[in-house]
Design an enzyme around this catalytic site. Structure first.
Site, PDB file in Angstrom:
ATOM      1  N   SER A   1      -9.296   9.560 -15.121  1.00 25.85           N
ATOM      2  CA  SER A   1      -9.762   9.100 -13.817  1.00 25.85           C
ATOM      3  C   SER A   1     -11.054   8.293 -13.903  1.00 25.85           C
ATOM      4  O   SER A   1     -11.818   8.410 -14.859  1.00 25.85           O
ATOM      5  CB  SER A   1      -9.997  10.294 -12.886  1.00 25.85           C
ATOM      6  OG  SER A   1      -8.841  11.089 -12.794  1.00 25.85           O
TER       7      SER A   1
HETATM    8  N1  SAH Z   1      -7.787  15.136 -15.238  1.00 29.63           N
HETATM    9  C1  SAH Z   1      -7.352  14.118 -16.168  1.00 29.63           C
HETATM   10  C2  SAH Z   1      -6.635  12.948 -15.516  1.00 29.63           C
HETATM   11  C3  SAH Z   1      -5.393  13.335 -14.923  1.00 29.63           C
HETATM   12  S1  SAH Z   1      -4.090  12.170 -14.826  1.00 29.63           S
HETATM   13  C4  SAH Z   1      -8.495  13.594 -16.989  1.00 29.63           C
HETATM   14  O1  SAH Z   1      -9.647  13.949 -16.738  1.00 29.63           O
HETATM   15  O2  SAH Z   1      -8.233  12.857 -17.925  1.00 29.63           O
HETATM   16  C5  SAH Z   1      -2.948  13.338 -14.159  1.00 29.63           C
HETATM   17  C6  SAH Z   1      -2.358  14.294 -15.158  1.00 29.63           C
HETATM   18  O3  SAH Z   1      -1.571  15.236 -14.450  1.00 29.63           O
HETATM   19  C7  SAH Z   1      -1.440  13.637 -16.171  1.00 29.63           C
HETATM   20  O4  SAH Z   1      -1.828  13.950 -17.464  1.00 29.63           O
HETATM   21  C8  SAH Z   1      -0.075  14.232 -15.822  1.00 29.63           C
HETATM   22  O5  SAH Z   1       0.767  14.383 -16.946  1.00 29.63           O
HETATM   23  C9  SAH Z   1      -0.452  15.557 -15.230  1.00 29.63           C
HETATM   24  N2  SAH Z   1       0.561  16.190 -14.378  1.00 29.63           N
HETATM   25  C10 SAH Z   1       1.428  15.594 -13.520  1.00 29.63           C
HETATM   26  N3  SAH Z   1       2.205  16.528 -12.906  1.00 29.63           N
HETATM   27  C11 SAH Z   1       1.795  17.729 -13.394  1.00 29.63           C
HETATM   28  C12 SAH Z   1       2.222  19.079 -13.161  1.00 29.63           C
HETATM   29  N4  SAH Z   1       3.213  19.374 -12.326  1.00 29.63           N
HETATM   30  N5  SAH Z   1       1.596  20.060 -13.840  1.00 29.63           N
HETATM   31  C13 SAH Z   1       0.585  19.795 -14.714  1.00 29.63           C
HETATM   32  N6  SAH Z   1       0.160  18.541 -14.979  1.00 29.63           N
HETATM   33  C14 SAH Z   1       0.757  17.520 -14.327  1.00 29.63           C
END
Ligand code: SAH
Length: 283
Positions: free
Chosen positions: A131
């Site tokens: 992000s």
């Molecule tokens: N917090 C992260 C950025 C998140 S991007 C950072 O600091 O880098 C969103 C993430 O959520 C992705 O890696 C994606 O694979 C994950 N995601 C999507 N759906 C999800 C779910 N149902 N459970 C867990 N993770 C999920």
């Protein structure tokens, strides 16, 4: 500039594939445990519900990465986060300090090293992103973390948000649905010395009931609704932040609070754009 070699070739390949998927995630529109407490004289049933003791395991910051690119991090915090045109700046000094501390470049793939402190999300492979720093700061501030807090994060991704939370909270539990990201995020956090973070690979929709209830829950992928299990696992007095809305369209960052009596209140705080939450959330 030397950085940690924790972006294996496979991740670089995945990243290349991920480039085909457009979009950003988290962008603004603009322990060491203490011995368990002595058993009180209660019935066995009540004893079974004694919550896990949260003990702060301070990150040691011994890894060399904490001393790399400090000037860029300081500038990132003062120019993009503590001051911000057309959006609310982050005021919580503890959050700003945490963001000055965490070496974001370690969470960014080799090819984007030059942009590691830029005001934008970046691709991390598998169509996912780390992000925008401002959004990480803003969401963290909303959680009002302190050393007693136990935090649940859904969407480990690179592990950057988990590291920022780990600077402030007692314990961070983070769930990632993509195995390769979960495993590399876990490895990276461990190598940096974050002993108070635990990562598991699973669908975060169901939360992590064995570790709850949580003082704070942060969801870093967008969903059409707030998963019921997450609301259940939020402690009375706790706060949950989640981007609500459909994939790639206008989404709203929502702050939900659970009162001491369990009453739920929520309010929209900002327009955002996150990658979609997949799995059960989409059924
Ligand atoms: N917090 C992260 C950025 C998140 S991007 C950072 O600091 O880098 C969103 C993430 O959520 C992705 O890696 C994606 O694979 C994950 N995601 C999507 N759906 C999800 C779910 N149902 N459970 C867990 N993770 C999920």
């Amino acid at each position: 500039m030397k950085s940690m070699k924790i972006w294996p070739a496979a991740m670089e390949l995945a990243l290349l594939l991920g480039l085909l998927v457009a979009g950003g995630c988290g962008r603004g529109d603009q322990a060491s445990k203490q011995p368990p407490p002595r058993e009180p004289e209660t019935t066995p049933d009540v004893q079974a519900k004694i919550p896990e003791v949260v003990v702060k395991v301070r990150p040691s910051h011994e890894h060399a990465a904490f001393r790399e690119r400090v000037a860029e991090r300081t500038a990132m915090v003062s120019k993009q986060i503590a001051q911000r045109a057309f959006a609310q700046p982050v005021k919580d000094q503890k959050v700003l300090e945490a963001m000055r501390m965490v070496p974001r470049h370690v969470f960014v793939p080799q090819r984007y090293q030059g942009q590691a402190y830029a005001d934008r999300p970046l691709q991390i492979g598998y169509g996912q992103t780390i992000s925008q720093p401002y959004i990480v700061g803003y969401m963290t501030e909303l959680l009002e973390l302190d050393e007693e807090s136990k935090v649940l994060e859904i969407g480990t991704g690179s592990g950057y948000q988990a590291a920022v939370a780990a600077e402030l909270a007692g314990r961070v539990y983070s769930i990632e649905i993509i195995k390769a990201l979960g495993e590399s995020g876990r490895r990276r956090l461990k190598e940096l010395g974050y002993k108070n973070v635990q990562v598991k690979v699973a669908d975060g929709y169901y939360g992590w009931p064995e570790k709850g209830p949580f003082e704070a829950i942060i969801v870093t992928a967008a969903s059409s609704h707030i998963p019921g299990p997450l609301i259940e696992q939020l402690k009375p007095g706790g706060r949950l932040v989640i981007p609500l809305g459909s994939a790639w369209r206008a989404q709203e960052l929502v702050l939900l609070s659970k009162g001491a009596d369990g009453t739920i209140t929520s309010r929209g705080v900002m327009g955002v754009r996150f990658v979609p939450m997949v799995g059960k959330a989409q059924e």
